[in-house]
Design a protein around this motif. Structure first.
Motif, mmCIF file in Angstrom:
data_model
loop_
_atom_site.group_PDB
_atom_site.id
_atom_site.type_symbol
_atom_site.label_atom_id
_atom_site.label_comp_id
_atom_site.label_asym_id
_atom_site.label_seq_id
_atom_site.Cartn_x
_atom_site.Cartn_y
_atom_site.Cartn_z
ATOM 1 N N PHE A 29 58.229 -15.692 26.754
ATOM 2 C CA PHE A 29 57.523 -14.725 25.905
ATOM 3 C C PHE A 29 56.634 -15.448 24.904
ATOM 4 O O PHE A 29 56.995 -16.513 24.392
ATOM 5 N N ILE A 30 55.496 -14.810 24.614
ATOM 6 C CA ILE A 30 54.686 -15.263 23.475
ATOM 7 C C ILE A 30 54.635 -14.113 22.466
ATOM 8 O O ILE A 30 54.844 -12.950 22.837
ATOM 9 N N PRO A 31 54.374 -14.412 21.199
ATOM 10 C CA PRO A 31 54.366 -13.352 20.191
ATOM 11 C C PRO A 31 53.224 -12.366 20.435
ATOM 12 O O PRO A 31 52.196 -12.719 21.018
ATOM 13 N N CYS A 32 53.418 -11.141 20.003
ATOM 14 C CA CYS A 32 52.282 -10.212 19.938
ATOM 15 C C CYS A 32 52.337 -9.508 18.590
ATOM 16 O O CYS A 32 53.421 -9.260 18.048
ATOM 17 N N HIS A 33 51.148 -9.221 18.071
ATOM 18 C CA HIS A 33 51.010 -8.763 16.693
ATOM 19 C C HIS A 33 51.876 -7.531 16.418
ATOM 20 O O HIS A 33 51.733 -6.504 17.094
ATOM 21 N N LYS A 34 52.766 -7.660 15.448
ATOM 22 C CA LYS A 34 53.680 -6.579 15.022
ATOM 23 C C LYS A 34 54.507 -6.015 16.165
ATOM 24 O O LYS A 34 55.056 -4.915 16.058
ATOM 25 N N GLY A 35 54.515 -6.697 17.300
ATOM 26 C CA GLY A 35 55.272 -6.188 18.445
ATOM 27 C C GLY A 35 54.570 -5.041 19.154
ATOM 28 O O GLY A 35 55.132 -4.438 20.066
ATOM 29 N N TYR A 36 53.323 -4.752 18.751
ATOM 30 C CA TYR A 36 52.616 -3.625 19.368
ATOM 31 C C TYR A 36 52.407 -3.869 20.851
ATOM 32 O O TYR A 36 51.932 -4.931 21.267
ATOM 33 N N SER A 37 52.698 -2.876 21.656
ATOM 34 C CA SER A 37 52.376 -2.928 23.087
ATOM 35 C C SER A 37 52.285 -1.506 23.610
ATOM 36 O O SER A 37 52.763 -0.581 22.969
ATOM 37 N N HIS A 38 51.685 -1.343 24.765
ATOM 38 C CA HIS A 38 51.425 -0.001 25.312
ATOM 39 C C HIS A 38 50.584 0.799 24.323
ATOM 40 O O HIS A 38 50.757 2.009 24.170
ATOM 41 N N ARG A 39 49.665 0.158 23.659
ATOM 42 C CA ARG A 39 48.722 0.821 22.762
ATOM 43 C C ARG A 39 47.489 -0.063 22.652
ATOM 44 O O ARG A 39 47.580 -1.291 22.861
ATOM 45 N N PRO A 40 46.337 0.515 22.328
ATOM 46 C CA PRO A 40 45.087 -0.264 22.398
ATOM 47 C C PRO A 40 45.034 -1.445 21.450
ATOM 48 O O PRO A 40 44.318 -2.415 21.714
ATOM 49 N N ASP A 41 45.777 -1.391 20.324
ATOM 50 C CA ASP A 41 45.700 -2.508 19.385
ATOM 51 C C ASP A 41 46.731 -3.604 19.675
ATOM 52 O O ASP A 41 46.978 -4.467 18.827
ATOM 53 N N GLU A 42 47.311 -3.586 20.854
ATOM 54 C CA GLU A 42 48.145 -4.712 21.324
ATOM 55 C C GLU A 42 47.311 -5.998 21.165
ATOM 56 O O GLU A 42 46.142 -6.029 21.533
ATOM 57 N N TYR A 43 47.925 -7.052 20.620
ATOM 58 C CA TYR A 43 47.145 -8.292 20.414
ATOM 59 C C TYR A 43 48.029 -9.532 20.508
ATOM 60 O O TYR A 43 49.109 -9.590 19.913
ATOM 61 N N ALA A 44 47.551 -10.496 21.264
ATOM 62 C CA ALA A 44 48.184 -11.826 21.271
ATOM 63 C C ALA A 44 47.082 -12.821 20.953
ATOM 64 O O ALA A 44 45.965 -12.709 21.483
ATOM 65 N N SER A 45 47.360 -13.793 20.096
ATOM 66 C CA SER A 45 46.289 -14.698 19.669
ATOM 67 C C SER A 45 45.971 -15.697 20.779
ATOM 68 O O SER A 45 46.857 -16.054 21.576
ATOM 69 N N PRO A 46 44.720 -16.160 20.832
ATOM 70 C CA PRO A 46 44.347 -17.159 21.848
ATOM 71 C C PRO A 46 45.255 -18.393 21.772
ATOM 72 O O PRO A 46 45.623 -18.961 22.795
ATOM 73 N N GLU A 47 45.658 -18.784 20.548
ATOM 74 C CA GLU A 47 46.508 -19.979 20.398
ATOM 75 C C GLU A 47 47.864 -19.755 21.054
ATOM 76 O O GLU A 47 48.402 -20.638 21.732
ATOM 77 N N ASP A 48 48.418 -18.559 20.838
ATOM 78 C CA ASP A 48 49.727 -18.269 21.444
ATOM 79 C C ASP A 48 49.610 -18.188 22.970
ATOM 80 O O ASP A 48 50.520 -18.609 23.692
ATOM 81 N N ILE A 49 48.504 -17.627 23.439
ATOM 82 C CA ILE A 49 48.324 -17.515 24.895
ATOM 83 C C ILE A 49 48.204 -18.920 25.505
ATOM 84 O O ILE A 49 48.795 -19.216 26.549
ATOM 85 N N VAL A 50 47.471 -19.795 24.819
ATOM 86 C CA VAL A 50 47.317 -21.175 25.327
ATOM 87 C C VAL A 50 48.677 -21.882 25.346
ATOM 88 O O VAL A 50 49.028 -22.551 26.324
ATOM 89 N N ARG A 51 49.454 -21.706 24.271
ATOM 90 C CA ARG A 51 50.776 -22.355 24.230
ATOM 91 C C ARG A 51 51.667 -21.872 25.375
ATOM 92 O O ARG A 51 52.315 -22.658 26.056
ATOM 93 N N GLY A 52 51.657 -20.562 25.593
ATOM 94 C CA GLY A 52 52.471 -20.004 26.680
ATOM 95 C C GLY A 52 52.013 -20.533 28.031
ATOM 96 O O GLY A 52 52.829 -20.883 28.897
ATOM 97 N N THR A 53 50.711 -20.617 28.196
ATOM 98 C CA THR A 53 50.148 -21.078 29.477
ATOM 99 C C THR A 53 50.483 -22.552 29.703
ATOM 100 O O THR A 53 50.795 -22.970 30.826
ATOM 101 N N LEU A 54 50.419 -23.331 28.623
ATOM 102 C CA LEU A 54 50.746 -24.757 28.722
ATOM 103 C C LEU A 54 52.202 -24.953 29.151
ATOM 104 O O LEU A 54 52.501 -25.732 30.068
ATOM 105 N N VAL A 55 53.109 -24.218 28.504
ATOM 106 C CA VAL A 55 54.536 -24.357 28.855
ATOM 107 C C VAL A 55 54.779 -23.823 30.270
ATOM 108 O O VAL A 55 55.573 -24.390 31.028
#
Ligand code: GLV
Ligand code: MN
Ligand code: MN
Length: 412
Positions: free
Chosen positions: A376-402
């Motif tokens: 798992f990578i973090p997502c802003h305030k845990g929001y999901s299944h809604r348009p303001d779902e957000y994961a930062s590029p840095e977190d996505i890169v870290r997840g992809t690297l691992v």
């Protein structure tokens, strides 16, 4: 091996895919086998072929993107997720696990790494239950949890069957051939946004999932009697929506009363018939979703709900019919894959949190045919299944690297 994730390229691919949507930005809606879903699949296929990967699909439309290993006869290492999206969703649910996995493979290719086992990116059909009322159709079928016969007859709201729509969408072949033997994959790893707030709150960049909660869903139909909203006096009513409200509040109360944060219950669909402002609701259909990491506790909530039916029906003078759509057991992630993920975090000096997934995922079913774990990578305030779902590029890169590091270790 020097792994470099192309974060800019990956972010721009996530943005591009988000534009293929039935809903205007920032919302994403991509329901299985609709034009948006098919366009997204075609777009993804081009990206995969550009990376020199072989793409094929099965009869239900699960897509398999393969990077052949030096010993292609060995069970492969699988990764992947879904690109369908519920109505009014965000850009990251599922997508991070698909485009992240594609970038992980490209990063491994660029590094000069040559896997011994093949690495296969799986893009599962209909992880979301929107169209056919049941989630993870593709991975259920791959694992044998949903038979070809049962899948064939699933219907959408317009009465169209899976069999009809998958063929119209261009997926031919026999559904019986979708099920895979338990020997195809040596391991399966899914990268996903957390869809909860814990990683962000604790400022921990990664989560390694050890258990995936057990979801169950029911469809309840409440039949009362309709009539004129002005003419029928209040004491004479058998309003199906008022009875439904009692059921919904009872469910909320029962889920809260377990005292466990892992017990969750949701009524996400309430179809009211005839649905006119001046007509008493005569029939209501409710979708009920109940989850827990503890099977007994979840089933206890279901039992209490079902036990409450006779008294609510009698009090409201309505009939209530409850039908099980599905009830799964929780999945424990495989220690070997959890360990590979934690070693990869260690290699990059990244802290991680062992955690449960309260959302379900295709990994719930892949775990039946392969040693499986999730990152798992973090997502802003845990929001999901809604348009303001957000994961930062840095977190996505870290997840992809691992993920890339882990795929390399498992495929070496
Ligand atoms: C998956 O999207 C879920 O509902 O957990
Ligand atoms: Mn989802
Ligand atoms: Mn998802």
């Amino acid at each position: 091996m020097r792994l470099e994730i192309d974060g800019r390229g990956l972010s721009s691919e996530i943005e591009e895919l988000a534009r293929i949507s039935e809903a205007p930005a920032p919302a994403v809606t991509r329901i299985v086998f609709t034009p948006a879903d098919l366009q997204a699949r075609a777009w993804l296929r081009v990206r995969c072929e550009e990376a020199g990967l072989a793409v094929r699909h099965d009869a239900i439309g699960n897509t398999f993107v393969r990077w052949d290993g030096a010993d292609p006869a060995l069970p492969a290492v699988g990764t992947g997720s879904h690109i369908d999206a519920i109505p009014n969703a965000g850009k990251y649910d599922g997508v991070v696990g698909v485009l992240g996995a594609l970038e992980a493979i490209r990063a491994l290719q660029r590094s000069g790494f040559r896997p011994r086992r093949s690495i296969e990116l799986l893009v599962f059909t209909a992880e979301e239950p929107t169209r056919f009322g049941i989630g993870c159709i593709g991975s259920r079928m791959l694992s044998g949890a949903l038979s070809a016969a049962a899948a064939r007859d699933l219907k959408d709201r317009d009465g169209a069957t899976v069999e009809e729509v998958r063929k119209t969408a261009g997926f031919a072949g026999e559904l019986e051939e979708v099920k895979l033997p338990g020997t195809c994959y040596a391991a399966f790893v899914e990268l996903h946004i957390e869809q909860g707030p814990l990683l962000e709150q604790r400022q921990i960049p990664l989560g390694i999932v050890t258990t995936i909660a057990a979801p169950a869903s029911l469809c309840m139909t409440i039949e009362g009697s309709g009539g004129h909203a002005g003419g029928v006096l209040m004491p004479d009513r058998h309003d199906a929506l008022c009875a439904s409200a009692e059921l919904i509040l009872f469910l909320e109360h029962t889920a809260l009363a377990t005292g466990a944060i892992d017990t969750v219950a949701t009524v996400g669909i309430c179809d009211v018939f005839p649905g006119a402002v001046n007509s008493i609701p005569s029939r209501v259909r409710l979708s009920v979703d109940i989850r827990d990491t503890n099977l007994e506790r979840r089933d206890g909530v279901i039992r209490e709900l079902e036990n409450a039916i006779p008294s609510i029906a009698a009090k409201r003078q309505v009939s209530i019919h409850s039908e099980f759509l599905n009830a799964e057991a929780p999945a424990d992630c495989a220690p070997s894959v959890v360990e590979a993920l934690s070693e990869s975090c260690g290699k990059h000096a990244l802290n991680f949190l062992p955690m449960v997934s309260r959302a379900y995922h295709d990994s719930l079913f892949m775990s039946r045919i392969a040693p499986t774990a999730m990152l798992f990578i973090p997502c802003h305030k845990g929001y999901s299944h809604r348009p303001d779902e957000y994961a930062s590029p840095e977190d996505i890169v870290r997840g992809t690297l691992v993920l890339a590091e882990t795929l390399a270790a498992l495929a070496a």
